[in-house]
Design a protein around this motif. Structure first.
Motif, PDB file in Angstrom:
ATOM      1  N   SER B  56     -70.957 -32.823   9.259  1.00 34.26           N
ATOM      2  CA  SER B  56     -71.463 -32.875  10.626  1.00 34.26           C
ATOM      3  C   SER B  56     -72.510 -33.974  10.725  1.00 34.26           C
ATOM      4  N   VAL B  57     -72.666 -34.475  11.941  1.00 32.38           N
ATOM      5  CA  VAL B  57     -73.444 -35.683  12.137  1.00 32.38           C
ATOM      6  C   VAL B  57     -74.939 -35.473  11.898  1.00 32.38           C
ATOM      7  N   HIS B  58     -75.480 -34.379  12.395  1.00 33.16           N
ATOM      8  CA  HIS B  58     -76.930 -34.222  12.337  1.00 33.16           C
ATOM      9  C   HIS B  58     -77.404 -33.515  11.068  1.00 33.16           C
ATOM     10  N   LYS B  59     -76.777 -32.378  10.764  1.00 32.23           N
ATOM     11  CA  LYS B  59     -77.250 -31.592   9.632  1.00 32.23           C
ATOM     12  C   LYS B  59     -76.429 -31.848   8.377  1.00 32.23           C
ATOM     13  N   HIS B  60     -75.402 -32.680   8.508  1.00 33.52           N
ATOM     14  CA  HIS B  60     -74.529 -33.014   7.375  1.00 33.52           C
ATOM     15  C   HIS B  60     -73.934 -31.786   6.707  1.00 33.52           C
ATOM     16  N   ARG B  61     -73.540 -30.850   7.518  1.00 31.60           N
ATOM     17  CA  ARG B  61     -72.869 -29.656   6.988  1.00 31.60           C
ATOM     18  C   ARG B  61     -71.388 -29.970   6.807  1.00 31.60           C
ATOM     19  N   PRO B  62     -70.790 -29.435   5.742  1.00 29.54           N
ATOM     20  CA  PRO B  62     -69.372 -29.741   5.507  1.00 29.54           C
ATOM     21  C   PRO B  62     -68.471 -29.183   6.609  1.00 29.54           C
ATOM     22  N   ARG B  63     -67.409 -29.895   6.884  1.00 26.18           N
ATOM     23  CA  ARG B  63     -66.467 -29.508   7.921  1.00 26.18           C
ATOM     24  C   ARG B  63     -65.065 -29.403   7.338  1.00 26.18           C
ATOM     25  N   GLY B  64     -64.351 -28.367   7.735  1.00 31.09           N
ATOM     26  CA  GLY B  64     -62.963 -28.220   7.290  1.00 31.09           C
ATOM     27  C   GLY B  64     -62.065 -28.016   8.471  1.00 31.09           C
ATOM     28  N   LEU B  65     -60.805 -27.729   8.171  1.00 28.08           N
ATOM     29  CA  LEU B  65     -59.884 -27.569   9.287  1.00 28.08           C
ATOM     30  C   LEU B  65     -60.119 -26.232   9.978  1.00 28.08           C
ATOM     31  N   PHE B  66     -59.762 -26.113  11.250  1.00 26.59           N
ATOM     32  CA  PHE B  66     -59.895 -24.829  11.915  1.00 26.59           C
ATOM     33  C   PHE B  66     -58.630 -24.412  12.674  1.00 26.59           C
ATOM     34  N   CYS B  67     -58.121 -25.280  13.545  1.00 24.46           N
ATOM     35  CA  CYS B  67     -56.990 -24.845  14.372  1.00 24.46           C
ATOM     36  C   CYS B  67     -55.642 -25.343  13.835  1.00 24.46           C
ATOM     37  N   ALA B  68     -55.656 -26.499  13.200  1.00 26.77           N
ATOM     38  CA  ALA B  68     -54.452 -27.123  12.640  1.00 26.77           C
ATOM     39  C   ALA B  68     -53.390 -27.484  13.678  1.00 26.77           C
ATOM     40  N   ILE B  69     -53.731 -27.434  14.969  1.00 22.40           N
ATOM     41  CA  ILE B  69     -52.763 -27.862  15.977  1.00 22.40           C
ATOM     42  C   ILE B  69     -53.363 -28.897  16.937  1.00 22.40           C
ATOM     43  N   GLY B  70     -54.408 -29.579  16.497  1.00 20.73           N
ATOM     44  CA  GLY B  70     -54.920 -30.683  17.300  1.00 20.73           C
ATOM     45  C   GLY B  70     -55.831 -30.308  18.441  1.00 20.73           C
ATOM     46  N   LYS B  71     -56.394 -29.083  18.401  1.00 20.80           N
ATOM     47  CA  LYS B  71     -57.149 -28.660  19.582  1.00 20.80           C
ATOM     48  C   LYS B  71     -58.656 -28.507  19.394  1.00 20.80           C
ATOM     49  N   CYS B  72     -59.181 -28.679  18.180  1.00 24.18           N
ATOM     50  CA  CYS B  72     -60.591 -28.351  18.003  1.00 24.18           C
ATOM     51  C   CYS B  72     -61.461 -29.500  17.478  1.00 24.18           C
ATOM     52  N   ALA B  73     -60.856 -30.550  16.969  1.00 22.80           N
ATOM     53  CA  ALA B  73     -61.598 -31.722  16.497  1.00 22.80           C
ATOM     54  C   ALA B  73     -62.448 -31.472  15.255  1.00 22.80           C
ATOM     55  N   SER B  74     -62.157 -30.446  14.473  1.00 25.68           N
ATOM     56  CA  SER B  74     -62.969 -30.260  13.269  1.00 25.68           C
ATOM     57  C   SER B  74     -62.358 -30.974  12.052  1.00 25.68           C
ATOM     58  N   CYS B  75     -61.252 -31.680  12.270  1.00 28.38           N
ATOM     59  CA  CYS B  75     -60.567 -32.338  11.148  1.00 28.38           C
ATOM     60  C   CYS B  75     -60.618 -33.857  11.273  1.00 28.38           C
ATOM     61  N   LEU B  76     -61.562 -34.376  12.073  1.00 28.33           N
ATOM     62  CA  LEU B  76     -61.603 -35.816  12.299  1.00 28.33           C
ATOM     63  C   LEU B  76     -61.963 -36.570  11.019  1.00 28.33           C
ATOM     64  N   MET B  77     -61.168 -37.590  10.715  1.00 25.59           N
ATOM     65  CA  MET B  77     -61.437 -38.427   9.537  1.00 25.59           C
ATOM     66  C   MET B  77     -61.147 -39.883   9.895  1.00 25.59           C
ATOM     67  N   THR B  78     -61.566 -40.774   9.006  1.00 27.27           N
ATOM     68  CA  THR B  78     -61.256 -42.182   9.210  1.00 27.27           C
ATOM     69  C   THR B  78     -59.964 -42.503   8.455  1.00 27.27           C
ATOM     70  N   VAL B  79     -58.965 -42.964   9.184  1.00 24.78           N
ATOM     71  CA  VAL B  79     -57.660 -43.227   8.589  1.00 24.78           C
ATOM     72  C   VAL B  79     -57.336 -44.716   8.735  1.00 24.78           C
TER      73      VAL B  79
END
Ligand SMILES: Cc1cc2nc3c(=O)[nH]c(=O)nc-3n(C[C@H](O)[C@H](O)[C@H](O)COP(=O)(O)OP(=O)(O)OC[C@H]3O[C@@H](n4cnc5c(N)ncnc54)[C@H](O)[C@@H]3O)c2cc1C
Ligand SMILES: Cc1cc2nc3c(=O)[nH]c(=O)nc-3n(C[C@H](O)[C@H](O)[C@H](O)COP(=O)(O)OP(=O)(O)OC[C@H]3O[C@@H](n4cnc5c(N)ncnc54)[C@H](O)[C@@H]3O)c2cc1C
Ligand code: FES
Lengths: 379, 483
Positions: B56-79
């Protein structure tokens, strides 16, 4: 209820004016039909510039920037002097801007003409292949409309001003040319002084007071866009490209790229965002900075440019109705002007005169057919 | 070697060995990882044991997948240098470079100036957004009723939520009762592909819905790149739903997944979500998920349910209990613990006022916490175009006002399935059918004979909702249906 002064409209103009009047010891009430900033103010592009093309607007904006600086330090909201960078694409544009720069310099605004390479140093991701020069003033800037507006409102309240949200002016009671009060959806407020700060809705307020002169202010739909946030420092100044559809863009404190283009609809009170805008803004932005094509847009929205025939606002006293004032019709540059407008109108109300060139914005100029040189407008 | 461990090679119902595409290599922060064509980036990473997708941007907490169908934005990466890519719906490509984002991203330093061409234009009679059971049935019926149909879905495959339902469905035989969800998806897809008057666009997100003169305009983006303008006389929105999140400490740790995401992992892509799971929510979704996890060889430690009673069907619950999984009613999750990902879950009993009772805490050593706490309708496009919206908790949250033929308050814009109100695949199919025919009738391609089909479907819906589980939905529907 009674109030010495009633301001109709709780946008940036209404709240800065309330603050200025309260500071001078006046008892003032702001009526806002929705919530503070809900009109054009919270929908604006954040830009604050002194690069205008006429003496009056340059002087007023110079004062405004001084006040933005002072109040942002006092109240603690983000205002940054990150400059305005006008990209120029041919000799004719350069000639015109040289003339503007001379005028701006004359009144103490340090704009200068720079090379495309210098422009690229300021914004490294810029595509300068078509740019021949740029007009650069490092003392222009931007402020956050949400923090700024709420800060002025809060400070005004601290000084005793009343701000009533969800309170709509429905009618103005006038007897023999004297104001008696304002009817609202929540009752009557007795007052002798009314200021029309309703911008896009100003004509409706004028009609309530039955002012006998013509002040043409019409609402035009303009749109804004913001992208996903990026790390700060990608686009510090406001970049302007008149060639690419009057585009303007900059990066917000939060990191998103905010801006717009000159796709205009109206007069209308419709606020539906359009696909045409989305397409045109993408086209213009990626022309100016190609790598923005890799970025996702988060939101678009619409707001009003309250426009007069010369794109200059109407600010002043309406003689036929005693103590009726107007400050409305700010086109695409009312946010930046607000602190100076508040100062000159408060001067006029409390001292009867002001050092700032208020005559330029004379509300009677339309009636008299004395339009001003059209103010430079982006978006 | 982790790679082999997380991939399911044996499964009682599904054969992934056969399904998997060509083996390729992708690079995660420079390190090569094996992947298979046809799977999404997140699936390949998860199979390699990579759960932390960014910070996460501010607290740098780890982020993983949540919805797996493109609806929550918790899986954003640089590709390949491009920031903020939804890696759960983006397919792997050989040689792809994938990076975690630890801060707000920066733009790649240089790209070639884009060349402008006009957007691709696609026209039809009816544009259907969403290819789940509702959208598929709408497409089939609208096509049979004479309309030229355009069907788009942002996921790389048709079927919506069905593609992960390995269990057999309830209901009547006409509505595929006794058939597994995945099979239903296959049958519907085959029907859709058979019809020449249905054009399909996958990996295509609808980003805007507008009235454009007499037509409707759906602005689409294919593969994150290509702009496409879809025009039709009517639009059916069948965009499904989005998993709900509940508040508890550590609910953002990688390993706290939506139930649907876990199904996507194991049932669609054959990737084991983890080794030990705690499920939150004992509705049908939670119960079915427990069963499917056990099938895939995953240890289900417990199911917690805040209500005093189990919400799902009794048979499902009985089956789970027989398999030795405790179902703790009147319990809730207090927190997820772990450093970079879930390592433990702490649960506790709650009193009538939903406060946790001190001293009743239990700790489960799990690496996955599955949230099966309900869905909310995906109404963004309907909201944006200006359909009238109402908050109806019985239907999962904000929904659109509509008539009995699924038409919203904007003429020519229809809704069907979970996006009209959370229910089931069976009802989604029936609503899709009604919407498809009603749209074809409205634009004039269908003869009045088709009214009978609508009535038939409405009757079937009524029958289906007459059961005990339909009561709540019927209450909700009363609040949104107008004539
Ligand atoms: C897309 C866009 C981008 C812009 N970018 C910039 C920029 O970069 N820089 C800049 O300086 N300007 C910009 N502007 C212009 C700027 O937003 C406006 O000029 C400025 O906000 C005007 O402020 P205001 O207080 O006069 O009006 P408003 O903020 O519109 O306030 C008027 C208020 O009056 C209220 N009201 C109306 N009728 C009644 C009634 N009967 N009773 C009570 N209340 C009433 C309204 O609800 C409204 O809140 C932009 C505008 C748009 C739309
Ligand atoms: C664990 C679980 C178990 C279930 N078990 C059963 C059961 O036993 N029986 C039963 O009847 N039902 C069951 N259901 C419910 C059933 O799966 C859903 O009700 C049903 O899938 C809803 O269908 P739909 O077509 O409305 O939406 P979905 O199946 O969700 O499909 C929506 C589609 O729209 C696409 N989409 C969304 N937004 C956009 C956009 N902007 N642009 C393009 N495409 C978009 C999505 O990619 C998706 O493919 C279960 C659900 C879950 C989660
Ligand atoms: S958007 Fe990818 S996990 Fe939700």
């Amino acid at each position: 209820m009674r109030s010495e002064i009633v301001i109709i409209g709780g946008g940036i103009i209404g709240v800065t004016l309330a603050h200025e009047l309260a500071k001078r010891g006046e008892q003032v009430t702001v009526l806002e039909k929705k919530y503070i900033g809900s009109g054009s103010t919270f929908r604006c592009g954040t830009g604050i510039r002194q690069q205008f093309t006429d003496e009056a607007n340059i002087k007023v904006m110079k004062r405004s920037v001084e006040l933005w600086k002072k109040y942002s330090e006092e109240f603690g909201f983000p205002f940054k002097q990150t400059g305005y960078l006008f990209l120029l694409y041919d000799d004719e544009e350069v000639r015109e801007f040289k003339r503007n720069i001379k005028l701006q310099n004359k009144f103490g605004v340090p704009t200068r003409l720079i090379t495309p390479e210098e422009a690229k140093e300021i914004v490294p991701i810029l595509d300068i292949s078509e740019v021949v020069a740029a007009s650069w003033n490092p003392t222009d800037g931007k402020a956050d409309p949400f923090f700024a507006t709420t800060a002025f409102a809060r400070e005004a309240e601290k000084l005793g001003a009343k701000i009533f949200e969800y309170t709509e002016a429905k009618d103005i009671i006038v007897e023999n040319g004297e104001i008696r009060g304002v009817k609202t959806n929540k009752g009557i407020i007795k007052t002798e002084i009314v200021i029309n700060a309703a911008n896009a809705w100003a004509k409706l307020i004028n009609a309530m007071a039955k002012i006998p002169i013509k002040i043409p202010i019409e609402p035009y739909k303009h749109q804004g866009v913001i992208t996903q946030p990026l790390k700060g420092g990608e686009i510090n100044p406001m970049i302007i490209s008149l060639k690419y559809n009057d585009a303007y863009l900059t990066q917000t404190e939060h990191g998103g790229i905010i801006g717009g283009v000159g796709v205009e609809y109206g007069p209308t009170y419709d606020l539906t965002p359009t696909y045409e805008f989305l397409r045109e803004v993408s086209k213009a932005f990626t022309k100016i900075i190609p790598v923005l094509g890799e970025l996702l847009i988060l939101r678009t929205w619409a707001g009003f440019y309250a426009k007069t025939p010369d794109s200059n606002p109407a600010i002043g006293r309406i003689e036929e109705i005693n103590e009726f004032y107007i400050a409305a019709g700010f086109s695409g540059h009312g946010f930046m002007m607000a602190p100076a407008v508040a100062e000159m109108l408060a001067d006029l109300i409390t001292r009867g005169k002001t050092e700032l060139p208020i005559e330029w914005y004379d509300p009677y100029r339309f009636e008299r057919g004395e339009l001003r040189e059209t103010a430079l407008q982006m978006g | 070697m982790l790679v082999k461990l997380m991939r399911l090679t044996e499964h009682p119902i599904l054969n992934f060995q056969e399904k998997r595409g060509r083996k390729i290599t992708i690079y995660f922060e420079g390190q090569p990882i094996e992947a298979y064509e046809g799977e999404t980036i997140v699936m390949a990473l998860h199979a390699a044991g990579i759960r932390v997708l960014g910070y996460s941007v501010h607290k740098h907490r780890p982020r993983g997948l949540f919805c797996a169908i493109g609806k929550c934005a918790s899986c954003l990466m640089t590709v390949n240098g491009i920031p903020n890519v939804r890696t759960c719906i983006t397919l792997v490509e050989d040689g792809m470079k994938i990076e975690r984002q630890k801060d707000k991203p920066k733009l790649p330093p240089t790209v070639k100036p884009p060349k402008f061409k006009e957007a691709k234009k696609v026209s039809g009679d009816i544009v259907i957004i969403g290819g789940g059971p509702a959208g598929l049935m709408a497409a089939i019926n609208a096509a049979d009723a004479g309309a030229k149909v355009i069907l788009l879905d942002e996921n790389p495959m048709l079927g919506g939520q069905l593609v992960k339902q390995t269990h057999k469905f309830f209901g009547k035989r006409e509505q595929f009762a006794g058939v597994r969800g995945v099979k239903i998806a296959e049958i519907l897809e085959e029907e859709v592909r058979k019809r020449e008057n249905i054009e399909i666009f996958l990996e295509t997100s609808a980003i805007m819905l507008l009235q454009d003169g007499d037509e409707k305009l759906v602005v689409g983006v294919r593969k994150n790149k290509e702009l496409i303008e879809f025009r039709g006389k009517a639009v059916i929105v069948a965009t499904g739903a989005m998993e709900k999140m509940i508040p508890f400490e550590g609910n953002d740790l990688p390993g706290v997944y939506g139930a649907g995401a876990i199904q996507t992992l194991m049932n669609t892509y054959g990737v084991k979500p983890g080794d030990r799971v705690l499920i939150v929510g004992a509705g049908n979704v939670g119960l079915i998920l427990a069963y499917q996890l056990i099938q895939a060889g995953v240890d289900v430690k417990a199911i917690v349910e805040a209500m005093p009673k189990i919400g799902g069907y009794f048979v499902h619950a009985a089956k789970i209990r027989r398999l030795g999984v405790p179902i703790l009613t009147r319990h809730t999750i207090l927190r997820a613990e772990g450093k970079e990902k879930v390592e433990r879950a702490v649960v506790a009993q709650i009193d009538e006022k939903w406060r946790s009772i001190p001293g009743t805490e239990k700790v489960f050593d799990v690496d996955v916490i599955a949230l099966a706490v309900g869905l909310r309708p995906s109404i963004e496009l309907l909201h944006q175009v200006g359909c009238q919206i109402k908050y109806v908790p019985e239907l999962g949250g904000h929904v659109v006002i509509r008539d009995s033929r699924m038409e919203t308050t904007i003429k020519g814009i229809f809704v069907a399935g979970d996006s009209a109100g959370i229910e089931e695949a069976t009802t989604a199919m029936l609503e899709g059918k009604i919407a498809g025919i009603a749209a074809a009738l409205e634009i004039g391609t269908a003869s009045s004979e088709w009214f009978k089909e609508i009535e038939k479907a409405q009757k079937e819906l009524d029958e289906f909702r007459a059961g005990p589980f339909g009561r709540k939905v019927l209450e909700g529907i009363k609040k949104v249906v107008v004539e």
